[in-house]
Design an enzyme around this catalytic site. Structure first.
Site, PDB file in Angstrom:
ATOM      1  N   HIS A   1      56.561  66.454  33.712  1.00 23.56           N
ATOM      2  CA  HIS A   1      56.805  65.201  34.436  1.00 23.56           C
ATOM      3  C   HIS A   1      58.029  64.455  33.889  1.00 23.56           C
ATOM      4  CE1 HIS A   1      53.164  65.124  36.884  1.00 23.56           C
ATOM      5  NE2 HIS A   1      52.627  65.795  35.892  1.00 23.56           N
TER       6      HIS A   1
ATOM      7  N   GLY B   1      50.261  66.415  41.670  1.00 25.19           N
ATOM      8  CA  GLY B   1      48.992  66.134  42.336  1.00 25.19           C
ATOM      9  C   GLY B   1      47.872  66.789  41.567  1.00 25.19           C
TER      10      GLY B   1
ATOM     11  N   GLU C   1      37.744  41.012  34.403  1.00 21.97           N
ATOM     12  CA  GLU C   1      36.964  39.793  34.662  1.00 21.97           C
ATOM     13  C   GLU C   1      35.501  40.080  34.300  1.00 21.97           C
ATOM     14  OE1 GLU C   1      38.521  37.157  35.649  1.00 21.97           O
ATOM     15  OE2 GLU C   1      40.395  37.921  36.474  1.00 21.97           O
TER      16      GLU C   1
ATOM     17  N   ARG D   1      31.671  35.489  46.017  1.00 19.36           N
ATOM     18  CA  ARG D   1      32.916  35.953  46.644  1.00 19.36           C
ATOM     19  C   ARG D   1      32.872  35.771  48.149  1.00 19.36           C
ATOM     20  NH1 ARG D   1      36.467  39.442  44.150  1.00 19.36           N
ATOM     21  NH2 ARG D   1      35.968  39.920  41.994  1.00 19.36           N
TER      22      ARG D   1
ATOM     23  N   GLY E   1      50.268  32.043  42.891  1.00 19.48           N
ATOM     24  CA  GLY E   1      50.577  33.294  42.197  1.00 19.48           C
ATOM     25  C   GLY E   1      52.019  33.715  42.461  1.00 19.48           C
ATOM     26  N   VAL E   2      52.458  34.740  41.727  1.00 22.26           N
ATOM     27  CA  VAL E   2      53.853  35.167  41.819  1.00 22.26           C
ATOM     28  C   VAL E   2      54.209  35.657  43.223  1.00 22.26           C
ATOM     29  CG1 VAL E   2      55.577  36.741  40.870  1.00 22.26           C
ATOM     30  CG2 VAL E   2      53.746  35.899  39.413  1.00 22.26           C
ATOM     31  N   ASP E   3      53.353  36.506  43.787  1.00 18.77           N
ATOM     32  CA  ASP E   3      53.720  37.145  45.054  1.00 18.77           C
ATOM     33  C   ASP E   3      53.909  36.132  46.176  1.00 18.77           C
ATOM     34  OD1 ASP E   3      53.215  39.278  43.484  1.00 18.77           O
ATOM     35  OD2 ASP E   3      51.330  39.834  44.445  1.00 18.77           O
TER      36      ASP E   3
ATOM     37  N   CYS F   1      55.591  69.551  39.036  1.00 15.56           N
ATOM     38  CA  CYS F   1      54.221  70.027  38.798  1.00 15.56           C
ATOM     39  C   CYS F   1      53.621  70.603  40.096  1.00 15.56           C
ATOM     40  CB  CYS F   1      53.385  68.882  38.221  1.00 15.56           C
ATOM     41  SG  CYS F   1      51.872  69.463  37.463  1.00 15.56           S
ATOM     42  N   TYR F   2      52.595  69.980  40.659  1.00 15.25           N
ATOM     43  CA  TYR F   2      52.033  70.518  41.908  1.00 15.25           C
ATOM     44  C   TYR F   2      53.120  70.660  42.974  1.00 15.25           C
ATOM     45  CZ  TYR F   2      49.162  71.083  46.083  1.00 15.25           C
ATOM     46  OH  TYR F   2      48.616  71.571  47.244  1.00 15.25           O
TER      47      TYR F   2
ATOM     48  N   GLU G   1      59.379  61.859  35.013  1.00 15.14           N
ATOM     49  CA  GLU G   1      59.268  60.413  35.252  1.00 15.14           C
ATOM     50  C   GLU G   1      58.511  59.694  34.142  1.00 15.14           C
ATOM     51  OE1 GLU G   1      57.703  62.818  36.727  1.00 15.14           O
ATOM     52  OE2 GLU G   1      55.683  62.293  37.389  1.00 15.14           O
TER      53      GLU G   1
ATOM     54  N   SER H   1      49.228  30.770  47.063  1.00 11.80           N
ATOM     55  CA  SER H   1      48.125  30.594  46.123  1.00 11.80           C
ATOM     56  C   SER H   1      48.572  30.056  44.781  1.00 11.80           C
ATOM     57  CB  SER H   1      47.472  31.955  45.897  1.00 11.80           C
ATOM     58  OG  SER H   1      48.392  32.788  45.208  1.00 11.80           O
TER      59      SER H   1
ATOM     60  N   ASP I   1      24.510  16.481  11.243  1.00 10.87           N
ATOM     61  CA  ASP I   1      23.102  16.693  10.926  1.00 10.87           C
ATOM     62  C   ASP I   1      22.282  17.125  12.122  1.00 10.87           C
ATOM     63  OD1 ASP I   1      23.537  15.995   8.342  1.00 10.87           O
ATOM     64  OD2 ASP I   1      23.165  13.845   8.699  1.00 10.87           O
TER      65      ASP I   1
ATOM     66  N   LYS J   1      55.729  45.276  41.909  1.00  7.38           N
ATOM     67  CA  LYS J   1      55.509  43.990  41.240  1.00  7.38           C
ATOM     68  C   LYS J   1      56.707  43.565  40.373  1.00  7.38           C
ATOM     69  CE  LYS J   1      52.439  40.745  40.240  1.00  7.38           C
ATOM     70  NZ  LYS J   1      51.516  40.096  41.182  1.00  7.38           N
TER      71      LYS J   1
ATOM     72  N   LYS K   1      38.331  48.684  29.324  1.00  7.30           N
ATOM     73  CA  LYS K   1      38.016  49.023  30.711  1.00  7.30           C
ATOM     74  C   LYS K   1      38.464  50.439  30.980  1.00  7.30           C
ATOM     75  CE  LYS K   1      39.253  48.089  35.499  1.00  7.30           C
ATOM     76  NZ  LYS K   1      39.909  47.239  36.466  1.00  7.30           N
TER      77      LYS K   1
HETATM   78  P1  XMP Z   1      38.715  43.853  37.051  1.00 10.61           P
HETATM   79  O1  XMP Z   1      37.830  42.708  36.705  1.00 10.61           O
HETATM   80  O2  XMP Z   1      38.242  44.571  38.267  1.00 10.61           O
HETATM   81  O3  XMP Z   1      40.134  43.226  37.391  1.00 10.61           O
HETATM   82  O4  XMP Z   1      38.913  44.795  35.903  1.00 10.61           O
HETATM   83  C1  XMP Z   1      41.335  43.943  37.546  1.00 10.61           C
HETATM   84  C2  XMP Z   1      42.405  42.988  37.984  1.00 10.61           C
HETATM   85  O5  XMP Z   1      42.096  42.465  39.278  1.00 10.61           O
HETATM   86  C3  XMP Z   1      42.005  41.059  39.245  1.00 10.61           C
HETATM   87  N1  XMP Z   1      40.934  40.648  40.155  1.00 10.61           N
HETATM   88  C4  XMP Z   1      41.149  40.083  41.348  1.00 10.61           C
HETATM   89  N2  XMP Z   1      42.295  39.724  41.953  1.00 10.61           N
HETATM   90  N3  XMP Z   1      41.074  38.894  43.772  1.00 10.61           N
HETATM   91  C5  XMP Z   1      42.245  39.106  43.141  1.00 10.61           C
HETATM   92  O6  XMP Z   1      43.284  38.728  43.671  1.00 10.61           O
HETATM   93  C6  XMP Z   1      39.872  39.229  43.243  1.00 10.61           C
HETATM   94  O7  XMP Z   1      38.836  39.023  43.821  1.00 10.61           O
HETATM   95  C7  XMP Z   1      39.913  39.848  41.950  1.00 10.61           C
HETATM   96  N4  XMP Z   1      38.962  40.301  41.098  1.00 10.61           N
HETATM   97  C8  XMP Z   1      39.624  40.795  40.002  1.00 10.61           C
HETATM   98  C9  XMP Z   1      41.727  40.717  37.799  1.00 10.61           C
HETATM   99  O8  XMP Z   1      42.136  39.392  37.502  1.00 10.61           O
HETATM  100  C10 XMP Z   1      42.539  41.763  37.089  1.00 10.61           C
HETATM  101  O9  XMP Z   1      43.896  41.399  37.042  1.00 10.61           O
END
Ligand code: XMP
Length: 515
Positions: A172, A57, A513, A299, A228-230, A84-85, A174, A226, A452, A371, A507
């Site tokens: 650590h 921690g 994004e 959004r 997506g995977v989940d 650690c902590y 892990e 959606s 041109d 995940k 980042k």
């Molecule tokens: P950022 O842009 O914050 O993104 O660096 C980090 C991760 O989050 C995803 N992302 C989202 N996923 N709804 C989602 O389900 C959202 O509104 C949303 N905004 C960002 C992004 O694709 C990246 O994997």
């Protein structure tokens, strides 16, 4: 509760590595569950753990309000490993002393395991590299403990009480940089806790299908998917458990990737037999987004429209008793830790939090999984690899990658560009090597020349990042010839684009994004 595998309780004192500890343990076939460090003893006992790990921690035990556990965990009669902590708190709770040190030690450090390092270091002698990250140090061992490892800067790098099976490490185990970390965890789990390793996705699937059948009974479950995977894995699991009585609702918001709707229909309905209802609401979303350029406003519009559309569709199933959600373990821990000391940083949340008046009971079949485990389960359930290892895609879809106004024409440009980028990444083998790749349509036009003629057209930015947790990320070092190929194809094949750039920011301070 004997399920063929044992459980380890991991008490979270706020370390960024807490989830990693649990994952490492699960990888070894032992189930690990994370609880906040201040969890009542009853909650810990309910898990019937064969051992307890105290995480690290960011705090110092001397700080006011620093996280503390219930010292009665040391009376449960099970082995405890403090990291650690976690070791500092253990030492203080058992009558030892920790002194604050000015300098924080961070990074790779060699430690020397004592000749009689005890059971935790059973297979290890001499010097070995570890990963440290701490300020405080132990200067007086609690009674019954001996020093089992030292380092140049740290006189007690590890301690143990063999009689009680209490152990502490300053480093650590892990983290991969701790070279023998894996062995140390093995020694704790299998020699010290005698844990049974029957936790596997096969076992999870069997147990979860049974649980879903029991909870749902003859009822009906609805849930959003959606693509997506989940949500796909969730749908596959529910369909396996209750068949047609799970109704998957897929809202086409018009912000999807190329061919996405067809792919979802194919993989869920055709390949897995999921009872899938597709709602085409693209016009409704586009109308709501008309004239909106502010990212937050976009959004919100998308979120509200989603709820409207989903509720209208759900109303067609008045007999539904349950709402299924693809919540994963990290979301669960995050909301638990928020009440505790954990210094977790909030991540993005999906649109589509549904109002409570829907009066449905929540069912979250993936809430125990990380995940990677969801992906593994997806493979077991027969999902194609292409879907299972797909990059994340945000809930608000292409709208967060289209700067400026969302129109059907601009969406078409972005969708084509994105498809070309992904196609080339796949063809070159780079898709699986990067964490997330995407195309962005910028809100500026620039001058170009074609034959041109002078042109004045849209700019596409390509973004590809490498990351472990999406909290921090580096841009991917994609080869120049690949970038060149993608650029040529986009400019030639996507009408309205005359310039392609590659985003080389990390980042933080940038994000993945663009919005
Ligand atoms: P950022 O842009 O914050 O993104 O660096 C980090 C991760 O989050 C995803 N992302 C989202 N996923 N709804 C989602 O389900 C959202 O509104 C949303 N905004 C960002 C992004 O694709 C990246 O994997």
């Amino acid at each position: 509760m004997k399920a063929g595998y044992d459980t380890i309780a991991v008490l979270d004192f706020g370390s960024q590595y807490t989830q990693l500890i649990a994952r490492r343990i699960r990888e070894k076939g032992v189930y690990a569950e994370i609880l906040p460090c201040h969890a009542p003893l009853g909650d810990i006992k309910r898990l019937n753990p064969v051992g307890i790990v105290l995480s690290g921690g960011p705090s110092s035990v001397h700080e006011e309000g620093s996280p503390k556990g219930d010292p009665d965990v040391f009376k449960m009669g099970v082995p405890v490993l403090g990291i650690c902590y976690g070791m500092h708190w253990m030492a203080v709770a058992l009558g030892g002393r920790v002194h604050p040190s000015e300098a924080r030690e961070y990074g790779r450090r060699e430690v020397k395991i004592e000749e009689d390092g005890g059971q935790l270091f059973r297979s290890i002698v001499g010097e070995t590299d570890t990963w440290m990250s701490h300020g405080d140090q132990l200067d007086q061992l609690p009674e019954g403990f001996t020093t089992t490892a030292t380092s140049l800067t740290c006189p007690v790098a590890a301690m143990g009480n063999e009689q009680k099976h209490f152990y502490g490490v300053q480093f650590h185990p892990e983290v991969r940089h701790t070279l023998r970390g894996n062995e140390i965890l093995d020694n704790f789990l299998f020699d010290i806790c005698h844990a049974h390793s029957g936790w596997s996705m096969e076992e999870f699937e069997r147990r979860e299908v049974e649980r879903i059948c029991e909870v749902v009974g003859e009822g009906t479950v609805i849930g959003g998917v959606s693509g997506g995977v989940d949500s796909t894995v969730m749908a596959a699991l529910l369909a396996r458990a209750i068949g047609e009585r799970f109704v998957a609702i897929f809202v086409d918001n018009g912000l999807l990737r190329k061919n996405e709707r067809e792919q979802v229909q194919h993989s869920l309905r055709d390949a897995l037999g999921v009872n899938l209802q597709v709602v085409d609401a693209s016009d409704q979303f586009l109308a709501a987004l008309q004239g909106v350029t502010d990212p937050e406003a976009k959004r919100k519009k998308i979120g509200h429209t989603f709820i409207e559309v989903f509720e209208a569709e759900a109303a067609k199933y008045p007999d539904a008793d349950f709402l299924a959600q693809g919540t994963l373990y990290p979301d669960v821990i995050e909301s638990v830790s928020a009440k505790g000391p954990s210094a977790t940083i909030k991540s993005h949340h999906n649109v589509g939090g549904l109002p409570e008046e829907m009066n449905l009971k929540l069912i979250e079949p993936l809430r125990e999984l990380f995940k990677d485990e969801v992906r593994e389960l997806g493979r077991r359930l027969g999902l194609p690899e292409e879907l299972v290892s797909r990059h994340p895609f945000p809930g608000p879809g292409l709208a967060v990658r289209l700067l400026g106004e969302v129109t059907a024409e601009r969406l078409a440009i972005l969708r084509e560009a994105d498809a070309i980028f992904v196609e080339e990444l796949r063809a070159s083998g780079w898709y699986q090597r990067v964490s997330q790749a995407l195309a962005v349509l910028l809100p500026v036009k620039s001058v170009g020349v074609m034959g041109d003629y002078r042109t004045y057209e849209e700019v596409i930015a390509l973004r590809s990042v490498d990351t472990w947790d999406f909290m921090t990320a580096d841009f991917s070092p994609l080869p120049h010839d690949l970038l060149g190929r993608v650029s040529t194809r986009i400019i030639n094949e996507v009408k309205g684009v005359n310039r392609v750039v590659y985003d080389v920011s990390s980042k933080p301070p940038a994000t993945v994004e663009w919005e």
